[in-house]
Design a protein around this motif. Structure first.
Motif, PDB file in Angstrom:
ATOM      1  N   PRO A  72       0.865  -1.284  -0.119  1.00 55.90           N
ATOM      2  CA  PRO A  72       0.020  -0.035  -0.032  1.00 55.90           C
ATOM      3  C   PRO A  72       0.890   1.327  -0.106  1.00 55.90           C
ATOM      4  CG  PRO A  72      -0.843  -1.627   1.539  1.00 55.90           C
ATOM      5  CD  PRO A  72       0.591  -1.968   1.109  1.00 55.90           C
ATOM      6  N   ALA A  73       1.886   1.351   0.781  1.00 52.32           N
ATOM      7  CA  ALA A  73       2.812   2.388   0.704  1.00 52.32           C
ATOM      8  C   ALA A  73       3.354   2.851  -0.473  1.00 52.32           C
ATOM      9  CB  ALA A  73       3.845   2.243   1.783  1.00 52.32           C
ATOM     10  N   MET A  74       3.842   1.823  -1.168  1.00 51.81           N
ATOM     11  CA  MET A  74       4.395   1.905  -2.580  1.00 51.81           C
ATOM     12  C   MET A  74       3.314   2.545  -3.487  1.00 51.81           C
ATOM     13  SD  MET A  74       7.513   0.963  -2.458  1.00 51.81           S
ATOM     14  CE  MET A  74       8.165   0.012  -3.719  1.00 51.81           C
ATOM     15  N   LEU A  75       2.200   1.782  -3.278  1.00 55.31           N
ATOM     16  CA  LEU A  75       1.111   2.378  -4.202  1.00 55.31           C
ATOM     17  C   LEU A  75       0.740   3.994  -3.934  1.00 55.31           C
ATOM     18  CD1 LEU A  75      -1.525  -0.432  -4.380  1.00 55.31           C
ATOM     19  CD2 LEU A  75      -0.363   0.333  -6.105  1.00 55.31           C
ATOM     20  N   ALA A  76       0.414   4.104  -2.882  1.00 57.19           N
ATOM     21  CA  ALA A  76       0.272   5.457  -2.336  1.00 57.19           C
ATOM     22  C   ALA A  76       1.234   6.527  -2.957  1.00 57.19           C
ATOM     23  CB  ALA A  76      -0.044   5.830  -0.867  1.00 57.19           C
ATOM     24  N   LEU A  77       2.586   6.210  -2.652  1.00 54.63           N
ATOM     25  CA  LEU A  77       3.680   6.768  -3.142  1.00 54.63           C
ATOM     26  C   LEU A  77       3.503   7.172  -4.522  1.00 54.63           C
ATOM     27  CD1 LEU A  77       6.025   7.828  -1.290  1.00 54.63           C
ATOM     28  CD2 LEU A  77       7.405   6.456  -2.051  1.00 54.63           C
ATOM     29  N   VAL A 100       3.441  10.576  -6.424  1.00 49.32           N
ATOM     30  CA  VAL A 100       4.460  10.957  -7.238  1.00 49.32           C
ATOM     31  C   VAL A 100       4.105  11.339  -8.741  1.00 49.32           C
ATOM     32  CG1 VAL A 100       6.958  10.391  -8.285  1.00 49.32           C
ATOM     33  CG2 VAL A 100       6.377   9.945  -5.823  1.00 49.32           C
ATOM     34  N   SER A 101       3.312  10.276  -9.231  1.00 50.01           N
ATOM     35  CA  SER A 101       2.684  10.758 -10.526  1.00 50.01           C
ATOM     36  C   SER A 101       1.930  11.846 -10.470  1.00 50.01           C
ATOM     37  CB  SER A 101       1.672   9.235 -10.790  1.00 50.01           C
ATOM     38  OG  SER A 101       2.419   8.238 -10.786  1.00 50.01           O
ATOM     39  N   VAL A 102       0.983  12.001  -9.704  1.00 48.14           N
ATOM     40  CA  VAL A 102       0.203  13.306  -9.654  1.00 48.14           C
ATOM     41  C   VAL A 102       1.172  14.460  -9.808  1.00 48.14           C
ATOM     42  CG1 VAL A 102      -1.552  14.684  -8.565  1.00 48.14           C
ATOM     43  CG2 VAL A 102      -1.701  12.130  -8.713  1.00 48.14           C
ATOM     44  N   ILE A 103       2.013  14.425  -8.780  1.00 49.76           N
ATOM     45  CA  ILE A 103       2.893  15.690  -8.620  1.00 49.76           C
ATOM     46  C   ILE A 103       3.712  15.779 -10.052  1.00 49.76           C
ATOM     47  CG2 ILE A 103       4.713  16.703  -7.190  1.00 49.76           C
ATOM     48  CD1 ILE A 103       3.566  15.325  -4.919  1.00 49.76           C
ATOM     49  N   GLU A 104       4.487  14.843 -10.450  1.00 51.42           N
ATOM     50  CA  GLU A 104       5.267  15.026 -11.504  1.00 51.42           C
ATOM     51  C   GLU A 104       4.600  15.408 -12.649  1.00 51.42           C
ATOM     52  OE1 GLU A 104       8.614  14.804 -11.643  1.00 51.42           O
ATOM     53  OE2 GLU A 104       8.279  14.800  -9.387  1.00 51.42           O
ATOM     54  N   MET A 105       3.242  14.741 -12.993  1.00 48.36           N
ATOM     55  CA  MET A 105       2.524  15.126 -14.067  1.00 48.36           C
ATOM     56  C   MET A 105       2.135  16.785 -13.812  1.00 48.36           C
ATOM     57  SD  MET A 105       0.637  11.746 -14.660  1.00 48.36           S
ATOM     58  CE  MET A 105      -0.759  11.913 -14.309  1.00 48.36           C
ATOM     59  N   GLY A 106       1.646  16.949 -12.599  1.00 49.07           N
ATOM     60  CA  GLY A 106       1.381  18.355 -12.470  1.00 49.07           C
ATOM     61  C   GLY A 106       2.490  19.229 -12.859  1.00 49.07           C
ATOM     62  N   TYR A 107       3.621  18.984 -12.452  1.00 45.79           N
ATOM     63  CA  TYR A 107       4.587  19.901 -12.687  1.00 45.79           C
ATOM     64  C   TYR A 107       5.051  19.987 -14.127  1.00 45.79           C
ATOM     65  CZ  TYR A 107       6.188  21.243  -8.202  1.00 45.79           C
ATOM     66  OH  TYR A 107       6.088  21.755  -6.738  1.00 45.79           O
ATOM     67  N   VAL A 110      -6.512   7.077  -8.955  1.00 43.64           N
ATOM     68  CA  VAL A 110      -6.855   5.810  -8.474  1.00 43.64           C
ATOM     69  C   VAL A 110      -5.828   5.067  -7.755  1.00 43.64           C
ATOM     70  CG1 VAL A 110      -7.924   3.233  -9.238  1.00 43.64           C
ATOM     71  CG2 VAL A 110      -8.770   5.378 -10.337  1.00 43.64           C
ATOM     72  N   VAL A 111      -4.721   4.868  -8.301  1.00 42.64           N
ATOM     73  CA  VAL A 111      -3.720   4.197  -7.494  1.00 42.64           C
ATOM     74  C   VAL A 111      -3.538   4.984  -6.182  1.00 42.64           C
ATOM     75  CG1 VAL A 111      -1.190   3.902  -7.377  1.00 42.64           C
ATOM     76  CG2 VAL A 111      -2.382   3.530  -9.550  1.00 42.64           C
ATOM     77  N   LEU A 112      -3.560   6.271  -6.186  1.00 40.62           N
ATOM     78  CA  LEU A 112      -3.168   6.935  -4.832  1.00 40.62           C
ATOM     79  C   LEU A 112      -4.268   6.716  -3.876  1.00 40.62           C
ATOM     80  CD1 LEU A 112      -1.732   9.087  -3.190  1.00 40.62           C
ATOM     81  CD2 LEU A 112      -3.275  10.807  -4.503  1.00 40.62           C
ATOM     82  N   ALA A 172      -6.215   4.029   1.074  1.00 37.46           N
ATOM     83  CA  ALA A 172      -7.099   3.418   1.660  1.00 37.46           C
ATOM     84  C   ALA A 172      -6.669   2.224   2.374  1.00 37.46           C
ATOM     85  CB  ALA A 172      -8.498   2.962   0.891  1.00 37.46           C
ATOM     86  N   LEU A 173      -5.755   1.539   1.533  1.00 37.90           N
ATOM     87  CA  LEU A 173      -5.222   0.223   2.207  1.00 37.90           C
ATOM     88  C   LEU A 173      -4.303   0.773   3.331  1.00 37.90           C
ATOM     89  CD1 LEU A 173      -4.176  -1.910  -0.972  1.00 37.90           C
ATOM     90  CD2 LEU A 173      -6.043  -2.473   0.747  1.00 37.90           C
ATOM     91  N   LEU A 174      -3.464   1.774   3.104  1.00 40.72           N
ATOM     92  CA  LEU A 174      -2.471   2.148   4.194  1.00 40.72           C
ATOM     93  C   LEU A 174      -3.353   2.485   5.433  1.00 40.72           C
ATOM     94  CD1 LEU A 174       0.323   2.304   3.659  1.00 40.72           C
ATOM     95  CD2 LEU A 174       0.194   4.874   3.392  1.00 40.72           C
ATOM     96  N   LYS A 175      -4.494   3.049   5.326  1.00 40.10           N
ATOM     97  CA  LYS A 175      -5.452   3.339   6.617  1.00 40.10           C
ATOM     98  C   LYS A 175      -5.674   1.987   7.310  1.00 40.10           C
ATOM     99  CE  LYS A 175      -7.927   7.181   7.635  1.00 40.10           C
ATOM    100  NZ  LYS A 175      -8.127   8.361   7.281  1.00 40.10           N
TER     101      LYS A 175
END
Ligand SMILES: Nc1ncnc2c1ncn2[C@@H]1O[C@H](COP(=O)(O)OP(=O)(O)OP(=O)(O)O)[C@@H](O)[C@H]1O
Ligand SMILES: Nc1ncnc2c1ncn2[C@@H]1O[C@H](COP(=O)(O)OP(=O)(O)OP(=O)(O)O)[C@@H](O)[C@H]1O
Ligand SMILES: CC(C)C[C@H](N)C(=O)O
Ligand SMILES: [Mg+2]
Ligand SMILES: [Mg+2]
Lengths: 393, 231, 248, 316, 429
Positions: E347-352, E356-363, E395-397, E402-405
């Motif tokens: 889950p941690a990897m998924l969230a990360l 990271v994808s959202v942020i990188e794509m945003g930048y 979705v991945v995030l 959710a899993l992490l919680k």
């Protein structure tokens, strides 16, 4: 290696982000064009941007990174204080790492010291320095008989300090009758509201203002002036772009002058269609940014020519090749003076007016019109540089 | 009115309340006695929702188990903590006003009542409460809670640090509160006062109730007193 | 012979409120002196004045004949007067051992030294260990103060006050909040550790006061209305009315 | 001379009032919750950017209302899902939380709106000259800023004095669990106050973003000076914040127009001191340059000699 | 008495401490042989400098409870002093070996620590913090006035090759500077460690925990804070001196708020409660600053998120998290945590990855020269002007979070379990 990397070290964040960003786009655009035309010595040119936040120390940190990435060419322009740090940084670096040298191509930092007592073999300047520009401005002012009182307002760092000093000296010599009614240095990049300064200019009764301000420091200054209804003539270095024309507004018609190596309407006047199509393409591509730096093109052309002349991208050879090299521009030859690595090119004095040839500025309906042309050799000023050159091998 | 069944509570890993059962009736004064550290204060906190209660806590037929402390308070339970918890940034008067739950509501207890009972508080009304003496703070705490017009008030060690003469007064004070129809759960160290005012007493030992009866019963039961209360 | 502690015409007001109104008091060396009085009479305030926490508005306090009423707390402490607090006031994040060691540091002359390694000062360590033993806290040596039981905290409070070796000791309600058995233990401890010292104590628990004190002063509304032997005070009608009430 | 004094006063007043707009929300949060909200200026920046984006679609006036509300909502979320969890670790943790938030918000702004200033302009309806004095124009927008600042002062004053919110929150600073036990819903009140404070910052941003420039550095350039105002005025004191804003606004504005140095003064008295003589460097320093550091100097001095500030009633 | 066993244990712990320091020194020596590239050597040199700076900061925040927003003042001034001294040596005005130049910086830091400390340490808590903020801004903004000292906008620079050295090195090459910094780091860190074990160190702790009581055991809290503050200035000055030697330039921003803020972040993220905490923080953040900033435009955002996350969930910093595992470890319970931790990895990897994808794509979308150029994300070519990648990333995030919680609930349960079986943890240290 099949690319020639040029590290672009300028502010991409902070008060001058817009200036750095515009510069970067010039370089990226020109590199793209060059690559499309086959590159240099068969290699592609790549611009690698670095954000120095207009900070000297940050720039030196970047210099280290640049060296680690084996980038051998850097270019910078925004801020003479940064350029000063880079010149000595590059000098020391090249001394200590003869196998990984760096050439510094300066496209805008105009402090004369950089080609005088601080001059370096590794530094090449592609903009006319401040002494050359101030000479041109004051020569022009000397003929304007209705100027009686002059106010100087500048950024508080080497560039602004030089203008304040040289402006006063040259005016005194050429027009002893002019009274200097104010000479203000303000912190660079920090003033948000220039109204207090405008009131000062206003109450000094000045009829002309000299400023070397750039970026927001210039556009905010003139904006505050136009809002308060300040009625003076501006003699500027950088009023031609980056929001300043917008900030000036209609009230400025006929009142603002600048000294540059070109402006868009010169391409029409001197019949340079390829330049015209280039600037149009650029402006279509980046709405809101105008093609402002012709000298960036000169710089890239000269770098290309030097590499081809040297037959190599080796920094030492290229640097030697660049000394005394000339390239043609639509306005005449531009020559890299070997003594101090100062480019000598034609300069123009222009006025902001509604009586322009073709291109207005930033959609304001006002544009630049040439007042005077100063041929390259007339712009030259003597240099005190004692260049120390490394051995050629 | 208040009914506690099989109440458990924990501090981290220590199991402090291990099945407490007792009840407080309408208008009754009930004392909870016991040695230091047996869990009397914890019982109050669990009822108040200040530590998580496990088990059944019913007040006027309603289950309080899941409520936050401010919701418990709004149901009509007042709490006077043993460590006083004076609001140090506020003046005495402001501390009292803090007790008022709804401004302007019909009130059984008012500022004036408080001042009448403890004139000292009126004298110190505009002083920062942290400057009050230990005893004054104790008075303030009780009055502050009463300002909320609770139906039941839990008072934890009200006489600690009070001068003997005030201790007597506090006894009278408790009787006066009860006379207004407010139930009282009194946690006390001092037997004398508890015996004097209570209708019934519970004795606690090691997280459980070990004795229940009238004060007279306790008086008579030497064994319980010896084992659970005295040295 | 000078008194251990002398208060001459001491006044203290906060704004308009006069809390201490001309207290005169002399505590003789080696005496165990109790101060009693109703809540808000100014007992703790008096302690605060003596220990340097507050400046008196008027009057003078001296320790062994030396004026201390204008000194800050740490200077008063260095002159050999130490106090405890009504509300426990420890170094909560430190262990019992370190609490005690801190109270010994200045007394042993370490000042702000940063050139001694504290662990290598065997004299200091030993002295601290001794105090642990006297207080009966040796089993709790490395427990954080905030994790102690209330009674243990009160014990440490007393220990921290006395360990520095002050010869005049002020204790503010040392047994407040204790149960019967703890109180007995605390009494024994106080009696033991204040042997040969001058003790000034505030208490509301009359059994403690009458058992411990050589002399009792009664403070009411910032004035000493009686200062005498326990028996005399017990018999004093004014005291009965103002303080003891019917309970005694 | 008169002319320049009048202008300096006007400019100083305006700058002061803008400072006050920012400071009021900060002092509210600071004074009531004890939270030193380092991210306050970042919420101010968010206000400017939101107002810009909204005004692109709906025009200036709706933006002026919606942007602060939106920023207030963000503040509420921040409190509810961030600050509240940190609360139990104490004030330093809270402060550090907002400190980290500065990085996050400032970067998010760059992420959403880019590094370069956005063209958030003064609405045409307010883009006229209010009056002309000694030949200088006084733009109407400045008048509008003054007006809004005064309205803000009134609104907050009412909130502080007319409601018990302030008292409840101050009580919660010492014993929140007890406040709850007295029947007050402490967490909700905290959320409300934080949202209100950040909403005020958003309003300041919406008002000032077009008067100055709306760029990612605007938070950082305002942050420290707003702290100065709040501390100088006295924590939690609204009147203090107002006074401090005006004082600092005036002082810095006047300093700018004092284009002399001590040496110049001595000079006119006949004493010539070059920059190379002993202390010459020092004496030749321009007062105008001093202006930048004056506010900080004032803050340090007041903290040393009167730590509760101009009008505050407690130290921290 | 237990004297014998006591001193035996003391000897054992002394030995253990000596070993730790020897290992530390050995690591410093070996590192450049493992990471030989110029960039890693300059990064490691910076780490050394910031380790010292952060440790000196923790003398305030961690040891004495003084939250300072202006610690860069002493760091920066130390650097300026050093550069002026180097210039003077180069000009032949006086002679002082380069190896000892950091002492000049230390002296500068100490001097200003004494000057500013004498006014600021009179107050504590938030007032102190605000004074330091004020002094920090004051010094930063005065840089334009005292241009002889600060060099104005361009700063002060010098050439570190002075020819006056104790050892036969020129200190031109970076590797020589690395060892100079390394030696100073180990030495000064050791000194700071020993400082925590002195009466002053203990009294600083006491003043932090309960200043009032400290007064009543004979200590002038102002004095204790002041001495600690001045010494901390000294060590910050040394760090500044090393920094100056490394970069050969100092500008006003080195005394400024950003620099002060970054040392606060380092110290806090590393952990204020434990001596080695700031070391972890300095290493990690320097790494992020130099390495991550090369990978991603958004490194400051990651950094801010990390910080906020730490404040919320691990206020004792990384070192605090490590220390929390000592008790179960000693009780032989650590293995019981492994399964639940392992459960968290995915889950941690998924969230990360989602984040990271959202942020990188945003930048990329907002800053790139040409946003429609695809970017490399987790070995995939992604065109951020399309909607699909965004949906996938979000979705991945969401799934990851959710899993992490859920997993974190399990972890908490397990910890509670373990806590019940282990003894109450003794006080730290
Ligand atoms: N916050 C806490 N954390 C851990 N343990 C606690 C806490 N509060 C109380 N305890 C422990 O729980 C037990 C019961 O405490 P409680 O306060 O309920 O006792 P009490 O009967 O009220 O005694 P006292 O006479 O001391 O008030 C004690 O052993 C105490 O040490
Ligand atoms: N700093 C202060 N400012 C204002 N008033 C104060 C201050 N300190 C104490 N007082 C007042 O002085 C009075 C005496 O307080 P003090 O704490 O000395 O009483 P005390 O005799 O110790 O009472 P108790 O037995 O209840 O502890 C109280 O009314 C208190 O409100
Ligand atoms: C980009 C330029 C405006 C920089 C400026 N001329 C300088 O020398 O500092
Ligand atoms: Mg209890
Ligand atoms: Mg008292």
């Amino acid at each position: 290696e099949d690319t020639i990397k040029i590290g672009y070290i300028d502010p991409l964040s902070g008060a001058f982000a817009n200036v750095g960003d515009a510069g970067l786009k010039h370089f990226q655009y020109l590199a793209e064009k060059m690559n499309a035309a086959g590159g240099v010595l068969g290699k592609k040119i790549e611009i690698v941007p670095f954000d120095n936040k207009t900070n000297a120390q940050e720039s030196l940190q970047i210099l280290r990174e640049v060296a680690d990435q084996h980038i051998h060419y850097i270019t910078q322009g925004n801020g003479s204080s940064v350029a000063g740090a880079l010149v000595s940084g590059v000098e020391k670096h090249n001394q200590r790492n003869p196998d990984n040298r760096i050439v510094f191509l300066n496209y805008a930092a105009v402090d004369p010291a950089l080609t005088n007592d601080k001059c370096s073999f590794w530094h090449f300047r592609f903009d006319a320095n401040s002494e050359m520009k101030m000479k041109a401005i004051t020569d022009y002012m000397a003929d304007q008989k209705d100027i009686k009182k002059v106010f100087l307002i500048n950024q508080d760092y080497s560039h602004g300090q030089y203008i304040s000093k040289a402006g006063k000296e040259m005016l005194k010599e050429k027009r002893p009758d002019i009274k200097i009614v104010g000479d203000v240095l303000h912190p660079i990049g920090k003033v948000k509201d220039f109204s207090p300064y405008i009131s000062q200019i206003k109450s000094s009764g000045a009829d002309a203002v000299i400023t070397g301000n750039w970026g927001n420091d210039l556009s905010l200054l003139v904006k505050a002036g136009s809002q308060a209804g300040l009625d003076v003539d501006w003699y500027s270095y950088y009023a031609g772009g980056l929001g300043t024309p917008t900030a000036l507004g209609k009230g400025a018609i006929g009142h603002v002058k600048m000294i540059t190596e070109w402006q868009e309407n010169l391409a029409v006047r001197y019949k340079a269609p390829e330049l015209q199509s280039m600037l149009e393409e650029f402006e279509n591509r980046y709405s809101g940014i105008e093609f402002y730096y012709l000298r960036v093109k000169t710089e890239m052309d000269m770098l290309k020519k030097a590499m081809e002349k040297a037959g190599s991208t080796d920094p030492l050879k290229v640097a030697y090749a660049m000394e005394g090299l000339s390239v043609d521009t639509p306005f005449g030859k531009a020559t890299m003076r070997g003594d101090d690595h100062q480019l000598l090119q034609t300069l123009f004095m222009s006025t902001f007016t509604d009586d322009y040839l073709k291109y207005d500025s930033e959609g304001t309906g006002i544009g630049w019109k040439m007042d005077a042309r100063i041929p390259a050799d007339e712009t030259a000023t003597p240099t005190s540089c004692e260049m120390k050159r490394p051995s050629r091998s | 009115m208040l009914e506690i069944k099989d109440l458990h509570a924990y501090y981290g890993k220590s199991h402090v309340l291990q099945g407490v059962n007792f009840e407080v009736g309408e208008g009754e004064i009930v004392s909870l006695l016991g040695r230091n550290g047996v869990g009397r204060s914890t019982t109050c906190k669990a009822i108040m929702g200040l530590v998580a209660p496990h088990g059944s806590v019913r007040f006027q037929g309603e289950d309080l188990g899941r409520l936050k402390s401010h919701q418990v308070a709004r149901k009509g339970i007042g709490y006077v903590p043993e460590d006083r918890l004076i609001f140090s940034g506020l003046t005495t008067r402001e501390n009292l006003q803090m007790g008022i739950q709804k401004m302007g509501a019909e009130a059984l207890w008012t500022l004036d009542d408080a001042y009448r009972l403890f004139p000292r508080l009126q004298e110190r009304a505009d002083v920062k409460a942290e400057m009050l003496s230990g005893g004054e703070q104790q008075m303030l705490t009780m009055c502050r809670t009463l300002m909320g017009n609770p139906k039941l008030i839990m008072i934890d060690e009200p006489t600690e640090g009070l001068a003997p003469q005030i201790v007597t007064q506090v006894g009278d004070f408790l009787l006066e509160i009860a006379a207004k129809g407010i139930s009282i759960l009194l946690v006390e160290q001092r037997l004398s006062i508890a015996m004097r005012v209570s209708h019934r007493v519970y004795v606690m030992g090691h997280g459980q109730i070990v004795f229940e009866g009238t004060p007279a019963d306790l008086e008579a039961n030497e064994a319980v007193r010896k084992e659970w209360l005295e040295v | 012979m000078t008194s251990a502690l002398t208060l001459t015409d001491v006044h203290k007001s906060f704004g308009a409120a006069q809390i201490i109104r001309g207290v005169n008091l002399a505590v003789e060396p080696g005496e165990r002196h109790a101060i009693i009085g109703p809540n808000g009479a100014g007992k703790s305030t008096l302690f605060n004045l003596i220990s340097g926490r507050y400046l008196p508005s008027r009057g003078e306090i001296s320790l062994h004949g030396e004026k201390i009423s204008d000194l800050p707390p740490y200077k008063v402490n260095r002159k050999g007067l130490s106090r405890s607090f009504q509300i426990t006031n420890l170094f909560h994040n430190m262990t019992v051992f370190e609490n005690l060691r801190c109270s010994l540091l200045w007394a042993q002359g370490y000042k702000y030294s940063f050139w001694h390694l504290i662990g290598r000062q065997t004299g200091l360590t030993e002295a601290t260990e001794q105090w642990l033993e006297r207080l009966g806290l040796e089993k709790r040596r490395d427990v954080q103060a905030s994790l102690l039981t209330y009674a243990e905290q009160r014990t440490l409070e007393i220990g921290t006050t006395i360990a520095g070796g002050a010869d005049v000791v002020l204790l503010d309600e040392p047994t407040a909040g204790m149960g019967l058995s703890e109180r007995d233990h605390a009494m024994r401890l106080i009696r033991e550790v204040t042997r040969d010292k001058t003790l000034l104590i505030v208490e509301h628990d009359m059994s403690v006061v009458f058992e411990l004190a050589d002399r009792i002063s009664v403070l009411v509304y910032g004035e000493v209305i009686a200062s005498d032997t326990p028996d005399a005070v017990r018999g004093n009608a004014a005291v009965q009315e103002a303080y003891l009430g019917e309970a005694h | 001379m008169l002319e320049s004094i009048v202008f300096s006063v006007l400019n100083g007043l305006l700058y002061g009032m803008l400072l006050f707009m920012l400071a009021s929300g900060l002092t509210l949060i600071f004074g009531m919750m004890g939270v030193l909200n380092f991210a306050h200026a970042s919420f101010y920046m968010l206000g400017a950017y939101c107002a810009y984006s909204i005004s692109q679609v709906l025009g200036f006036w709706p933006a002026l209302i919606l942007a602060p509300l939106f920023v207030g909502l963000l503040g509420a979320l921040t409190e509810r899902f961030g600050l509240r969890n940190v609360h139990k670790h104490g004030h330093v943790a809270e402060l550090l939380f907002t400190f980290g938030l500065v990085y996050v918000i400032d970067e998010l702004v760059i992420l959403l709106w880019g590094q370069i200033a956005v063209p958030y302009g003064i609405p045409p309806s307010l883009d006229f000259t209010l009056f002309t004095l000694f030949g200088s124009h006084f733009p109407a927008y400045r008048g509008f800023i003054l007006l809004v600042a005064i309205a803000m002062f009134a609104a907050i004053y009412v909130l502080l004095v007319r409601t018990r919110v302030g008292m409840i929150i101050r009580a919660s600073l010492s014993h929140p669990e007890m406040v709850g036990a007295l029947g007050h819903d402490v967490p909700r009140i905290f959320t409300f106050v934080f949202a209100f404070g950040t909403g005020l910052a958003g309003l300041a941003g919406a008002m000032a973003g077009n008067y100055y420039i709306t760029e990612p550095g605007m938070a950082f350039s305002m942050g420290p000076i707003v702290f100065v105002v709040v501390v100088f005025g006295g924590l939690g004191s609204l009147g203090g914040a107002l006074a401090a804003s005006l004082i600092i606004g005036l002082v810095t504005t006047f300093a700018v127009s004092m284009n002399y140095s001590v040496a110049d003064m001595l000079n006119s008295a006949g004493l010539v001191i070059g920059p190379d003589s002993m202390f010459g460097g020092l004496l030749n320093i321009n007062f105008a340059r001093l202006g930048q550091m004056l506010p900080y100097l004032m803050m340090v001095l007041i903290l040393i000699f009167r730590p509760r500030g101009l009008m505050g009633d407690r130290e921290s | 008495m237990s004297g014998a066993s006591n001193s035996g244990a003391a000897l054992g712990s002394l030995l253990r401490q000596i070993i730790v320091w020897v290992v530390f020194a050995a690591v410093v020596v070996v590192l450049p042989h493992l990471f030989t590239s110029g960039s890693s050597i300059s990064m490691m040199s910076q780490m050394g400098v910031f380790i010292l700076f952060a440790l000196s900061y923790n003398m305030l925040l961690g040891e004495a409870g003084m939250l300072s927003f202006g610690h860069a003042v002493y760091f920066g001034i130390g650097g300026f002093f050093t550069l002026h001294a180097i210039r003077a040596v180069n000009d032949g005005v006086f002679s002082w070996p380069l190896e000892l130049m950091p002492l000049v910086g230390g002296a500068g830091g100490l001097l200003f620590g004494i000057i500013f400390g004498s006014v600021s340490t009179r107050r504590a808590g938030v007032t102190f913090a605000m004074i330091t903020l004020g002094i920090g801004s004051l010094v930063e903004s005065s840089a334009n006035m005292f241009t002889d000292f600060f060099g104005g906008e361009s700063g002060i620079s010098a050439n570190r090759v002075t020819e006056v050295t104790l050892l036969p090195f020129s200190y031109g090459p970076q590797i020589q500077v690395y060892y100079l910094i390394g030696a100073w780091t180990v030495f000064a860190a050791l000194l700071m460690y020993l400082l925590t074990r002195t009466p002053l160190g203990r009294i600083s702790n006491a003043v932090r925990d309960n200043p009032e009581r400290a007064q009543f055991v004979g200590y002038n809290t102002t004095m204790a804070r002041f001495v600690q503050f001045a010494l901390s200035g000294f060590f910050a000055g040394i760090a500044g001196g090393l920094f100056a030697i490394m970069f050969e330039i100092m500008t006003a921003s080195n005394v400024g708020l950003i620099q002060s803020g970054s040392v606060l972040l380092m110290t806090f993220i590393g952990g204020v409660g434990v001596f080695f905490g700031p070391i972890i923080g300095a290493v990690l953040i320097t790494y992020m600053q130099t390495a991550l900033s090369g990978f991603s435009e958004g490194w400051i955002l990651y950094f801010g998120l990390l910080f906020v996350f730490m404040v919320m969930y691990a206020p004792m910093g990384i070192a605090g998290v490590i220390v929390a595992h000592f008790a179960p470890w000693r009780a032989g319970q650590l293995h019981r945590l492994i399964p639940v931790y392992a459960l968290a990895v995915v889950p941690a990897m998924l969230a990360l990855a989602g984040l990271v994808s959202v942020i990188e794509m945003g930048y990329h979308l907002s800053l790139a020269y040409d946003p429609s150029q695809p970017i490399d994300l987790f070995y995939m070519q992604v065109n951020v002007t399309r909607l699909l990648p965004w949906v996938v990333a979000v979705v991945v995030l969401a799934v990851g979070v959710a899993l992490l919680k859920w997993v974190s609930g399990r972890i908490r349960e397990r910890w509670n379990d373990i806590n019940k079986t282990t003894e109450r943890p003794e006080a730290a240290r």
